[in-house]
Enzyme design. Structure first.
Site, mmCIF file in Angstrom:
data_model
loop_
_atom_site.group_PDB
_atom_site.id
_atom_site.type_symbol
_atom_site.label_atom_id
_atom_site.label_comp_id
_atom_site.label_asym_id
_atom_site.label_seq_id
_atom_site.Cartn_x
_atom_site.Cartn_y
_atom_site.Cartn_z
ATOM 1 N N CYS A 8 8.981 3.818 -3.478
ATOM 2 C CA CYS A 8 9.493 3.524 -2.142
ATOM 3 C C CYS A 8 10.949 3.111 -2.256
ATOM 4 O O CYS A 8 11.540 3.203 -3.332
ATOM 5 C CB CYS A 8 8.648 2.484 -1.407
ATOM 6 S SG CYS A 8 8.823 0.780 -1.986
ATOM 7 N N ARG A 14 5.905 -1.277 0.125
ATOM 8 C CA ARG A 14 4.944 -0.169 0.124
ATOM 9 C C ARG A 14 4.523 0.297 -1.262
ATOM 10 O O ARG A 14 3.325 0.478 -1.508
ATOM 11 C CB ARG A 14 5.491 1.011 0.926
ATOM 12 C CG ARG A 14 5.622 0.709 2.411
ATOM 13 C CD ARG A 14 6.221 1.854 3.181
ATOM 14 N NE ARG A 14 7.607 2.084 2.776
ATOM 15 C CZ ARG A 14 8.351 3.090 3.186
ATOM 16 N NH1 ARG A 14 7.846 3.994 4.004
ATOM 17 N NH2 ARG A 14 9.597 3.215 2.796
ATOM 18 N N ASP A 123 6.692 2.020 7.642
ATOM 19 C CA ASP A 123 7.550 1.114 6.882
ATOM 20 C C ASP A 123 7.518 -0.287 7.497
ATOM 21 O O ASP A 123 8.124 -0.536 8.536
ATOM 22 C CB ASP A 123 8.980 1.647 6.859
ATOM 23 C CG ASP A 123 9.846 0.884 5.866
ATOM 24 O OD1 ASP A 123 9.460 -0.228 5.437
ATOM 25 O OD2 ASP A 123 10.917 1.402 5.520
#
Length: 149
Positions: A8, A14, A123
């Site tokens: 990420c 993430r 996100d």
């Protein structure tokens, strides 16, 4: 052994969530010895920082164990050390491709493609919805594991 690197932007939300979710899914299947699972960033912004506290809280809330983690950046040399690079969004895909020097072996994939969905993982850095990101990542990791075993 199947070697997976989750990627990420900063490696504090993430991708570490994906790393620890996948490790837990693999553990539940009794396949820990068959996998090497790690995570990294395409940027240098968070290098050395730990998992972002709200991401840790979501992992705890969902019963996913995790260990100490510090953000690291993807390196060109990782290409030879991993079989699969699983990215969270299109921006990560572009940056990972640049860092790795292309993808002639087809090692780069979007996580949500394993869930049969053509979109980025939500996100939480911007949305603040770590629960939504967790659900996306879980769905992607479950599909990824199914595709590998």
């Amino acid at each position: 052994m199947i070697r997976i690197m989750f990627v990420c932007h900063g490696n504090i939300c993430r991708s570490p969530m994906a790393e620890f979710i996948m490790k837990e899914l693999v553990r539940r299947e009794g396949l820990e010895d068959d996998f090497l699972i790690a995570s990294c960033a395409v940027s240098t912004e968070e290098i050395g920082n730990g998992i972002y506290p709200p991401a840790k809280n979501e992992l705890k809330r969902r019963g996913i164990p995790f260990s100490e983690h510090y953000a690291v950046q993807l390196k060109h040399s990782d290409h030879e050390n991993y079989d699969l690079f699983v990215v969270m969004d299109k921006s990560n895909l572009r940056r990972a491709r640049d860092i790795l020097g292309g993808d002639s072996e087809g090692k780069l994939h979007m996580l949500m493609e394993y869930a049969g969905i053509s979109r980025d993982v939500s996100d939480p850095w911007y949305s603040r919805r770590f629960d939504v990101a967790f659900d996306d990542i879980m769905q992607g990791c479950e599909g990824l594991l199914r595709s590998l075993i």
